[in-house]
Structure formats: C-alpha cells, structure tokens
Design a protein around this motif. Structure first.
Motif, PDB file in Angstrom:
ATOM      1  N   LEU A  60       0.786  -0.876  -0.043  1.00 10.73           N
ATOM      2  CA  LEU A  60       0.139   0.227   0.059  1.00 10.73           C
ATOM      3  C   LEU A  60       0.792   1.214   0.119  1.00 10.73           C
ATOM      4  CD1 LEU A  60      -2.925   1.516   0.312  1.00 10.73           C
ATOM      5  CD2 LEU A  60      -2.079   1.015   2.665  1.00 10.73           C
ATOM      6  N   LEU A  61       0.455   2.402  -0.790  1.00 13.41           N
ATOM      7  CA  LEU A  61       1.808   3.432  -1.188  1.00 13.41           C
ATOM      8  C   LEU A  61       0.482   4.205  -0.693  1.00 13.41           C
ATOM      9  CD1 LEU A  61       4.611   3.070  -2.565  1.00 13.41           C
ATOM     10  CD2 LEU A  61       3.203   4.183  -4.534  1.00 13.41           C
ATOM     11  N   LEU A  62       1.282   4.831   0.567  1.00 10.53           N
ATOM     12  CA  LEU A  62       0.759   6.083   1.155  1.00 10.53           C
ATOM     13  C   LEU A  62       1.005   7.782   0.490  1.00 10.53           C
ATOM     14  CD1 LEU A  62       0.426   4.602   4.551  1.00 10.53           C
ATOM     15  CD2 LEU A  62      -1.323   5.216   2.856  1.00 10.53           C
ATOM     16  N   ALA A  63       0.418   8.951   0.553  1.00 13.55           N
ATOM     17  CA  ALA A  63       1.250   9.791   0.042  1.00 13.55           C
ATOM     18  C   ALA A  63       1.889  10.630   1.871  1.00 13.55           C
ATOM     19  CB  ALA A  63      -0.032  10.826  -0.389  1.00 13.55           C
ATOM     20  N   PRO A  64       2.487  12.289   2.051  1.00 11.84           N
ATOM     21  CA  PRO A  64       3.458  12.185   3.336  1.00 11.84           C
ATOM     22  C   PRO A  64       1.857  13.321   3.466  1.00 11.84           C
ATOM     23  CG  PRO A  64       4.816  12.738   1.116  1.00 11.84           C
ATOM     24  CD  PRO A  64       3.151  11.741   0.892  1.00 11.84           C
ATOM     25  N   LEU A 101       3.411  -1.774   3.770  1.00 13.62           N
ATOM     26  CA  LEU A 101       2.796   0.191   3.629  1.00 13.62           C
ATOM     27  C   LEU A 101       4.359   1.142   3.528  1.00 13.62           C
ATOM     28  CD1 LEU A 101       0.373  -1.396   6.126  1.00 13.62           C
ATOM     29  CD2 LEU A 101       0.180   0.920   6.777  1.00 13.62           C
ATOM     30  N   VAL A 102       3.818   1.483   2.274  1.00 16.59           N
ATOM     31  CA  VAL A 102       5.303   2.628   2.123  1.00 16.59           C
ATOM     32  C   VAL A 102       4.553   4.215   1.567  1.00 16.59           C
ATOM     33  CG1 VAL A 102       7.032   3.290  -0.019  1.00 16.59           C
ATOM     34  CG2 VAL A 102       6.342   1.025   0.998  1.00 16.59           C
ATOM     35  N   VAL A 103       5.447   5.055   2.074  1.00 16.02           N
ATOM     36  CA  VAL A 103       5.052   6.148   2.438  1.00 16.02           C
ATOM     37  C   VAL A 103       6.070   6.698   1.362  1.00 16.02           C
ATOM     38  CG1 VAL A 103       5.023   8.379   4.035  1.00 16.02           C
ATOM     39  CG2 VAL A 103       4.564   6.496   4.596  1.00 16.02           C
ATOM     40  N   ASN A 104       5.211   7.153   0.486  1.00 13.17           N
ATOM     41  CA  ASN A 104       6.385   7.381  -0.814  1.00 13.17           C
ATOM     42  C   ASN A 104       6.305   9.372  -0.518  1.00 13.17           C
ATOM     43  OD1 ASN A 104       7.556   7.568  -3.673  1.00 13.17           O
ATOM     44  ND2 ASN A 104       5.537   7.700  -4.454  1.00 13.17           N
ATOM     45  N   LYS A 161       6.589  12.167  10.054  1.00 20.96           N
ATOM     46  CA  LYS A 161       5.462  11.820  10.648  1.00 20.96           C
ATOM     47  C   LYS A 161       4.045  10.829  10.176  1.00 20.96           C
ATOM     48  CE  LYS A 161       2.060  15.300  12.956  1.00 20.96           C
ATOM     49  NZ  LYS A 161       1.807  16.881  13.169  1.00 20.96           N
ATOM     50  N   THR A 162       4.048  10.598   8.563  1.00 23.01           N
ATOM     51  CA  THR A 162       3.192   9.866   8.626  1.00 23.01           C
ATOM     52  C   THR A 162       3.682   9.079   8.686  1.00 23.01           C
ATOM     53  OG1 THR A 162       2.174  11.391   7.154  1.00 23.01           O
ATOM     54  CG2 THR A 162       1.916   9.362   6.888  1.00 23.01           C
ATOM     55  N   ALA A 163       5.209   8.371   8.492  1.00 23.24           N
ATOM     56  CA  ALA A 163       4.890   6.764   8.624  1.00 23.24           C
ATOM     57  C   ALA A 163       5.164   6.534  10.179  1.00 23.24           C
ATOM     58  CB  ALA A 163       6.451   7.141   8.382  1.00 23.24           C
ATOM     59  N   GLY A 164       5.699   7.389  10.911  1.00 31.55           N
ATOM     60  CA  GLY A 164       5.364   7.254  12.518  1.00 31.55           C
ATOM     61  C   GLY A 164       3.986   6.657  12.880  1.00 31.55           C
ATOM     62  N   GLU A 165       2.708   7.590  12.673  1.00 35.00           N
ATOM     63  CA  GLU A 165       2.140   7.261  12.962  1.00 35.00           C
ATOM     64  C   GLU A 165       1.181   6.324  12.332  1.00 35.00           C
ATOM     65  OE1 GLU A 165      -0.187   9.656  14.808  1.00 35.00           O
ATOM     66  OE2 GLU A 165       0.804  11.775  14.796  1.00 35.00           O
ATOM     67  N   TYR A 166       1.550   5.271  10.856  1.00 40.77           N
ATOM     68  CA  TYR A 166       0.886   4.812  10.913  1.00 40.77           C
ATOM     69  C   TYR A 166       1.654   3.219  11.463  1.00 40.77           C
ATOM     70  CZ  TYR A 166      -1.668   5.971   6.766  1.00 40.77           C
ATOM     71  OH  TYR A 166      -2.682   6.339   6.076  1.00 40.77           O
ATOM     72  N   LYS A 167       3.062   3.337  11.949  1.00 40.39           N
ATOM     73  CA  LYS A 167       3.041   2.432  12.378  1.00 40.39           C
ATOM     74  C   LYS A 167       3.383   1.977  14.070  1.00 40.39           C
ATOM     75  CE  LYS A 167       8.498   2.985  10.581  1.00 40.39           C
ATOM     76  NZ  LYS A 167       9.723   3.638  11.337  1.00 40.39           N
ATOM     77  N   LYS A 168       2.572   3.635  15.084  1.00 38.72           N
ATOM     78  CA  LYS A 168       1.543   3.558  15.835  1.00 38.72           C
ATOM     79  C   LYS A 168       0.651   2.731  15.686  1.00 38.72           C
ATOM     80  CE  LYS A 168       3.270   7.367  17.509  1.00 38.72           C
ATOM     81  NZ  LYS A 168       3.073   8.596  18.015  1.00 38.72           N
ATOM     82  N   ALA A 169      -0.497   2.389  14.675  1.00 40.47           N
ATOM     83  CA  ALA A 169      -1.543   1.862  14.099  1.00 40.47           C
ATOM     84  C   ALA A 169      -1.175   1.083  13.677  1.00 40.47           C
ATOM     85  CB  ALA A 169      -1.934   2.760  13.276  1.00 40.47           C
ATOM     86  N   MET A 170      -0.013   0.602  13.282  1.00 40.98           N
ATOM     87  CA  MET A 170      -0.149  -1.669  13.352  1.00 40.98           C
ATOM     88  C   MET A 170      -0.112  -1.955  13.913  1.00 40.98           C
ATOM     89  SD  MET A 170      -0.468  -1.192   9.654  1.00 40.98           S
ATOM     90  CE  MET A 170      -0.980   0.198   9.773  1.00 40.98           C
ATOM     91  N   VAL A 221       5.870  -0.132   7.927  1.00 44.83           N
ATOM     92  CA  VAL A 221       5.985   0.417   7.435  1.00 44.83           C
ATOM     93  C   VAL A 221       7.755   1.375   6.891  1.00 44.83           C
ATOM     94  CG1 VAL A 221       5.008   3.156   7.332  1.00 44.83           C
ATOM     95  CG2 VAL A 221       3.654   1.657   9.063  1.00 44.83           C
ATOM     96  N   LEU A 222       7.911   1.393   5.993  1.00 48.22           N
ATOM     97  CA  LEU A 222       8.677   2.046   4.985  1.00 48.22           C
ATOM     98  C   LEU A 222       9.154   3.722   4.660  1.00 48.22           C
ATOM     99  CD1 LEU A 222       9.725  -1.079   3.561  1.00 48.22           C
ATOM    100  CD2 LEU A 222      10.669   0.125   5.907  1.00 48.22           C
ATOM    101  N   LEU A 223       9.762   4.490   4.466  1.00 47.31           N
ATOM    102  CA  LEU A 223      10.135   5.759   3.807  1.00 47.31           C
ATOM    103  C   LEU A 223      11.182   5.661   2.050  1.00 47.31           C
ATOM    104  CD1 LEU A 223      11.180   8.113   6.596  1.00 47.31           C
ATOM    105  CD2 LEU A 223       8.680   8.254   5.676  1.00 47.31           C
TER     106      LEU A 223
END
Length: 446
Positions: free
Chosen positions: A254-258, A278-281, A293-302, A340-342
C-alpha cells in the motif's frame, strides 16, 4: 446441496448461453467457472492461432531465431493473449480458455508445474490517486532489473531472488460515461517500458470495482506462464474499501502520501488491514519531514491490526523470544505487524531496503507454506467471481428472463415493488424457467 440444486436448475439457461461446456483439462479458475469446450470446437484457423500463441509464449519451435527475435515474438504473443482473455466475445473467450489450458499443460510437461511452488512472484501495488504509483513502479522496476546487470553484489542486496525479467500490469480507470480509458500509466514508466527485460501492459478497468480489471488474474497468470519471475500489478487509484488486489497478488503493498492520515486513519478497517507492507512515498525535499511523521503515525496503528495465522511469522508463536528491529516487535526475526517504510521514487531513497523487505516476505511465505494456502484461496475466489459474472451475463441474454425483467422493471418504475422484492421475483422466474425447460426435455426423452 443448495449449490447443486441451483446448478441443476440453471443448466439449460447456462448451456443456452454457451457457458457450461465439457473439458476435463480445465485448470484455471476461469475455466472451472464455465467448463470450456474442448479445442476441437475451434475452427482450424482459430486452433492455428492458439497453437502459434502457445509456441511463441513458451519460446519453442524457433531454435534458429536469435534471443532478441524470440523476446520480441514472445512479447507480441503475450499482448495478443492478454487481449484474448479480456475479450467479451464468446468465441474469443473459448480461444482464451483453450490457450490457458494449453499453456498450463505445457508447463506441466516440462516439469515446471504451474502451482504455488512456482518461482514466480506477484507484487500488488495500490494507493490513492496521485500518490505516485506509476513513478514508483518505474523506479522499483529499474532497480530490480539493475541488480542483474550489476551482478548482484553485496552492496546492493543479499537477495537470492533477482528476477531475470519482470512484467507490469497497469489498470487504468474506465469512463462511466463513454466507457473509454486513457491508458496513460505507461507514459510515466518511459524508462521501464523501453527496458528489454521488462513488459508493461496497460489495461482498462472496464467498470469493474475493486481496483482491478475483470481479467487481471488471467493476465497475471499468462505473464507467469511466459516466464516472468516477477509480475507487478498496479491498481487504479483506490479508496479504503477497494481490496480485491489482495485476491490477485502474493504481497500487497500500500502506497501512501505524506500527510495522508493519522494514527486513527491507520487503525480503520479496510485496505490498511489487508496490506502486507506500507510505503510512504515522496519522502524527499520539503515533504520528507511530513513523510516521516506520517510513517510514525501508521507504525503506531499497525500494532493494533490482526493478521491471519501464518502471516510472515506475525501470528505464530508469540511466546517465543522477540526482538525489536526497525521499530517493530518481531518473532524469530519476522515482523509482528506490517512494516512501514519511507521511499522516494524521485531520488531512489529507500528502494533497496524496500526490495529486501519484499524478498524477506517472499522467502518466508514460500518456505512456511503461507503462499501455497494463499494461492489456493485466490483460485477459489476467482472461480466463483467468474461464475457470478457469467451467470448474470447469460441470464440477461435469455429471452424469457428479459421479458419477465421488463415487466418487473415497469412495476419498479411505478413504485409497485421494492428493488429487493423485484430481485426475488426475477430470481424465481429464472429458476421457474429452468424447471420448465428441464420438464420439456424429460418429456422428449420419455
């Protein structure tokens, strides 16, 4: 029992629409859904076309040709084969069914049984519109193909999985007004499209919901049978509930936007729940801090998500010794939650680490048997989906059903019946029509 009863009652209607045919060699979910006719039902010209496609896709019977000529002929044949499986023409559908069966039989004869132990791998990539999926696929594909050219030295990757060639299936949304599709994803993959070891094929969604085309699963199967070790499937821009890609791929990325969501957004059920990685592009320039910051939020949720038993070691033996790696609790070195990767498709940042993660997932899924079970479930899913599509299409073509449907639609327009009850009446007429045809056939036999 219910399914058998329904099938027996609908047999006359389905056979009238040329859906139920007899072929003991039907292996694909597509063929199981409507039992293809044997190849003898094809004309000599159509059979010749199928034979030619099989030979070119399998790259046989042309030993005198150069490697480049074989590659070009295979790409052309693969494109024609995908066009064939996407066709709605009854005759072309039959040709596609025979083609798929012939290719699978050829693979079995060559001791390359087409099953879940196949060395090929399917990577599904989904994300919202504008997240940069096509540019990301271009960067990832070029990096993977470059590993082979560089000799796969230790500074790039320690992976044993280095595809010789890869295929990309891009799904472009079709217009609900005109039915047309721009098929513009390929224009964002200029470098990958021209690579001699890459095959990029755009296809329309044709109004199909879920992010895929109607026959994307068949197209991916054709790419594997043509010898592509990695098939990347890029969906249309999707939302939270469009998760059908999970039924077509081995790894769901799943590709995510900042700035694309917070911890609550990541905790919601839907597409995030079925993603494996999950990858934040766009983690570059001014957006890099936002991406982190977005990656950090999703890591908490995972950590709140529950993955199926057997998934990448995350749901197995939680009592074993654990370690922390990359911000994720792991069991025996495997992630307990989707990583969750950047990544920056523009600069290439994070691409090597992402590919190593993909390879780690692939190795675990194959050795643990998780991939075997996943492919089996996918085959069953597509069998029933193809059957539903053919059942709807064929019943709409039946004269008696159309006549009854026209009357019910008039009552529906006049407010005399609710849509739910209208569907029930139409179904009763379909079953009743099948029963009458069965009775008339029984009378003829007696």
């Amino acid at each position: 029992m219910l399914r058998c009863t329904i099938a027996s009652r609908l047999t006359p209607i389905l056979s009238q629409g040329r859906i139920l045919h007899h072929n003991r060699n039907a292996f694909s979910p597509r063929a199981f859904s409507h039992k293809s006719k044997p190849s003898q039902s094809l004309t000599a010209e159509e059979q010749s076309v199928v034979d030619s496609l099989v030979a070119d896709i399998r790259s046989i019977d042309e030993t005198s040709m150069t490697c480049d000529d074989k590659r070009i002929r295979q790409r052309i044949a693969l494109s024609k084969a995908i066009t064939l499986v996407e066709s709605k023409s009854p005759k072309r559908r039959l040709m596609a069914d025979v083609l798929l069966d012939r290719l699978r039989q050829a693979a079995n004869v060559n001791n390359a049984k087409f099953d879940n132990s196949s060395p090929s791998f399917r990577l599904g990539i989904a994300g919202p519109p504008g997240v940069g999926k096509s540019t990301f696929v271009d960067a990832l594909g070029l990096y993977i193909l470059g590993l082979k050219e560089e000799g796969a030295n230790e500074t790039t990757t320690k992976s044993e999985f280095i595809p010789e060639k890869l295929a990309v299936l891009c799904i472009d949304p079709s217009s609900h007004v005109t039915g047309g599709s721009i098929l513009g994803d390929k224009t964002r993959m200029l470098n990958l499209s021209y690579h001699p070891r890459a095959y990029v094929r755009p296809s329309p969604s044709s109004g199909t919901l879920g992010g895929l085309g109607a026959y994307t699963y068949d197209a991916a199967s054709l790419c594997e049978l043509a010898g592509y070790q990695l098939t990347i499937v890029e969906t249309v821009g999707v939302g939270q509930s469009e998760v059908e890609l999970a039924e077509c791929c081995d790894l769901f990325l799943l590709l995510l936007a900042p700035g694309g969501g917070d911890e609550l957004q990541g905790s919601k059920k839907g597409i995030v729940e079925v993603a494996d990685v999950l990858v934040v592009n766009k983690a570059d320039g001014d957006l890099k801090a936002v991406a982190r910051k977005t990656a950090g939020e999703y890591k908490k949720a995972m950590g709140l998500l529950r993955k199926p038993v057997g998934w990448w070691g995350g749901s197995q033996d939680r009592s074993s010794e654990c370690e922390t790696k990359g911000g994720h609790s792991t069991s025996r070195g495997q992630p307990a939650a989707p990583p969750v990767l950047l990544v920056s498709a523009k600069t290439g940042f994070g691409i090597p680490e992402l590919f190593n993660t993909i390879v780690s997932y692939k190795n675990y899924a194959q050795t643990s048997g998780y991939l075997d079970e996943k492919r089996r479930k996918q085959n069953r899913y597509w069998m029933w989906k193809y059957l539903r599509e053919r059942l709807l299409e064929t019943t709409q073509q039946d004269r008696s059903v159309r006549k009854k449907a026209a009357k019910i639609e008039r009552d529906l327009d006049n407010g005399l019946i609710a849509p739910r009850n209208a569907a029930g009446e139409l179904w009763s007429s379909i079953v009743g029509s099948a029963d009458k045809k069965n009775e008339s056939k029984a009378d003829e036999l007696s």
